[in-house]
Design a protein around this motif. Structure first.
Motif, PDB file in Angstrom:
ATOM      1  N   ALA A 213       0.832  -1.200   0.000  1.00 27.15           N
ATOM      2  CA  ALA A 213       0.000   0.000   0.000  1.00 27.15           C
ATOM      3  C   ALA A 213       0.868   1.251   0.000  1.00 27.15           C
ATOM      4  O   ALA A 213       1.907   1.306   0.667  1.00 27.15           O
ATOM      5  CB  ALA A 213      -0.933   0.008   1.205  1.00 27.15           C
ATOM      6  N   ARG A 214       0.425   2.255  -0.723  1.00 24.06           N
ATOM      7  CA  ARG A 214       1.205   3.486  -0.862  1.00 24.06           C
ATOM      8  C   ARG A 214       1.372   4.227   0.465  1.00 24.06           C
ATOM      9  O   ARG A 214       2.400   4.851   0.704  1.00 24.06           O
ATOM     10  CB  ARG A 214       0.527   4.387  -1.894  1.00 24.06           C
ATOM     11  CG  ARG A 214       1.319   5.649  -2.252  1.00 24.06           C
ATOM     12  CD  ARG A 214       0.661   6.406  -3.366  1.00 24.06           C
ATOM     13  NE  ARG A 214       0.720   5.681  -4.628  1.00 24.06           N
ATOM     14  CZ  ARG A 214      -0.309   5.030  -5.158  1.00 24.06           C
ATOM     15  NH1 ARG A 214      -1.480   4.986  -4.544  1.00 24.06           N
ATOM     16  NH2 ARG A 214      -0.181   4.399  -6.311  1.00 24.06           N
ATOM     17  N   ASN A 215       0.347   4.169   1.320  1.00 21.69           N
ATOM     18  CA  ASN A 215       0.381   4.949   2.562  1.00 21.69           C
ATOM     19  C   ASN A 215       0.892   4.157   3.766  1.00 21.69           C
ATOM     20  O   ASN A 215       0.912   4.674   4.873  1.00 21.69           O
ATOM     21  CB  ASN A 215      -1.007   5.507   2.874  1.00 21.69           C
ATOM     22  CG  ASN A 215      -2.076   4.423   2.863  1.00 21.69           C
ATOM     23  OD1 ASN A 215      -1.829   3.286   2.463  1.00 21.69           O
ATOM     24  ND2 ASN A 215      -3.264   4.764   3.302  1.00 21.69           N
ATOM     25  N   THR A 216       1.296   2.904   3.576  1.00 20.39           N
ATOM     26  CA  THR A 216       1.842   2.120   4.678  1.00 20.39           C
ATOM     27  C   THR A 216       3.199   1.499   4.360  1.00 20.39           C
ATOM     28  O   THR A 216       3.875   1.025   5.273  1.00 20.39           O
ATOM     29  CB  THR A 216       0.870   0.991   5.087  1.00 20.39           C
ATOM     30  OG1 THR A 216       0.623   0.148   3.948  1.00 20.39           O
ATOM     31  CG2 THR A 216      -0.444   1.560   5.613  1.00 20.39           C
ATOM     32  N   SER A 217       3.584   1.478   3.107  1.00 24.05           N
ATOM     33  CA  SER A 217       4.868   0.880   2.741  1.00 24.05           C
ATOM     34  C   SER A 217       6.017   1.739   3.249  1.00 24.05           C
ATOM     35  O   SER A 217       5.966   2.969   3.151  1.00 24.05           O
ATOM     36  CB  SER A 217       4.966   0.725   1.219  1.00 24.05           C
ATOM     37  OG  SER A 217       6.187   0.121   0.853  1.00 24.05           O
ATOM     38  N   PRO A 218       7.070   1.117   3.775  1.00 22.85           N
ATOM     39  CA  PRO A 218       8.175   1.916   4.320  1.00 22.85           C
ATOM     40  C   PRO A 218       9.015   2.614   3.251  1.00 22.85           C
ATOM     41  O   PRO A 218       9.694   3.594   3.544  1.00 22.85           O
ATOM     42  CB  PRO A 218       9.012   0.886   5.089  1.00 22.85           C
ATOM     43  CG  PRO A 218       8.697  -0.418   4.432  1.00 22.85           C
ATOM     44  CD  PRO A 218       7.265  -0.325   4.008  1.00 22.85           C
ATOM     45  N   HIS A 219       8.971   2.107   1.995  1.00 21.27           N
ATOM     46  CA  HIS A 219       9.809   2.701   0.948  1.00 21.27           C
ATOM     47  C   HIS A 219       9.191   2.361  -0.416  1.00 21.27           C
ATOM     48  O   HIS A 219       8.605   1.277  -0.589  1.00 21.27           O
ATOM     49  CB  HIS A 219      11.243   2.151   1.036  1.00 21.27           C
ATOM     50  CG  HIS A 219      12.231   2.890   0.197  1.00 21.27           C
ATOM     51  ND1 HIS A 219      12.448   2.592  -1.131  1.00 21.27           N
ATOM     52  CD2 HIS A 219      13.064   3.921   0.495  1.00 21.27           C
ATOM     53  CE1 HIS A 219      13.370   3.404  -1.618  1.00 21.27           C
ATOM     54  NE2 HIS A 219      13.765   4.222  -0.651  1.00 21.27           N
ATOM     55  N   PRO A 220       9.305   3.251  -1.402  1.00 21.16           N
ATOM     56  CA  PRO A 220       8.750   2.947  -2.731  1.00 21.16           C
ATOM     57  C   PRO A 220       9.307   1.674  -3.345  1.00 21.16           C
ATOM     58  O   PRO A 220       8.579   0.951  -4.042  1.00 21.16           O
ATOM     59  CB  PRO A 220       9.134   4.187  -3.556  1.00 21.16           C
ATOM     60  CG  PRO A 220       9.261   5.285  -2.559  1.00 21.16           C
ATOM     61  CD  PRO A 220       9.795   4.641  -1.315  1.00 21.16           C
TER      62      PRO A 220
END
Length: 274
Positions: A105-112
């Protein structure tokens, strides 16, 4: 887009009508139509063969009735194993899908980069067909329901991981930003905001996944991954169409019961969330 036109008296509008499509849309439709007609030949569609096969269909259907119940006990045991495979595989798959979704998820992932890798793994698990995973696990761990359960786990991760991640991305960011402003950790925000906010959608997806797993587990038995599919394949190979009819009837009852229970649970969930 449809346009509304006024009637002659200037009061009641005429029903909306669609604009004439442009040349590009017309060309795309013509291209699709041509490809579809070409695909009919590639798919082997033949009305003459269908008509010539109707007597055989009628013969097989006649031999299916009345359904034979001489092996009712082992068939019911295989039905139970099929449901157990679907249930265990779905529950474990849903549990494993949650951390995968958090990473994707974009808003929970630690890094792209982590998000990209997680989404790639989920896409790979979802892209490979169930039967391919079943053959892989049958060769790896042997024949039986364990191979089928592993297949359902992998398929569930691919199915639920994507929709769980999308549900988390749709959660209102306001509460998470408020908690971030007072110095809470990312894990706290995930536990307090992200997962509770996405939970109704996640439960709904999990129930759909269980329905999907029940249907898939029947097919997995055809390649030796346990369950009622093996019984159905054996009956068809021995031309016991009456026994196959009984198996199909039991499969229908199982799938209908799971889908009915799942629909009831979804309705109750929707009423509670309103």
């Amino acid at each position: 887009m449809p346009e509304a036109h006024l009637s002659n008296d200037g009061k009641a509008p005429f029903p909306p009508r669609f604009q004439r499509p442009g040349w590009f849309s017309t060309a795309l439709f013509a291209l699709f139509l041509g490809f579809f007609l070409w695909s009919l030949a590639g798919a082997g569609m033949s009305i003459s063969e269908l008509i010539s096969g109707l007597p055989n269909m009628a013969t097989i259907a006649g031999e299916m009735f009345p359904p034979a119940t001489d092996r009712a006990e082992p068939i019911m045991a295989a039905i139970l194993v099929t449901f157990q495979m679907a249930l265990v595989g779905t529950v474990i798959g849903v549990i494993l899908s949650i951390p995968m979704a958090l990473l994707a998820a974009r808003n929970t992932s630690p890094h792209p980069l982590v998000r990209h890798v997680a989404r790639s793994i989920i896409s790979f698990l979802r892209t490979v067909p169930d039967l391919a995973w079943a053959l892989f696990f049958v060769v790896s761990v042997g024949l039986g329901p364990f191979a089928g359960t592993l297949t359902i786990i992998v398929d569930t991760i691919g199915f639920c991981g994507r929709f769980f991640a999308e549900a988390m991305e749709e959660v209102d960011p306001g509460p998470s930003e408020a908690l971030d402003s007072i110095g809470t950790s990312p894990l706290d925000r995930i536990a307090v905001v992200q997962i509770p906010g996405a939970l109704p959608s996640m439960i709904n997806t999990g129930l759909f996944s269980l329905e999907k797993a029940v249907r898939s587990s029947v097919v997995l038995g055809l390649v030796g991954a346990g369950g009622i599919g093996a019984e159905l394949a054996a009956s068809m190979e021995m031309f016991r169409y009456d026994q196959a009819a009984y198996i199909i009837l039991m499969i229908f009852i199982l799938v209908y019961a799971v889908e009915h229970l799942s629909s009831r649970l979804r309705d109750r969930l929707m009423h509670q969330s309103q």
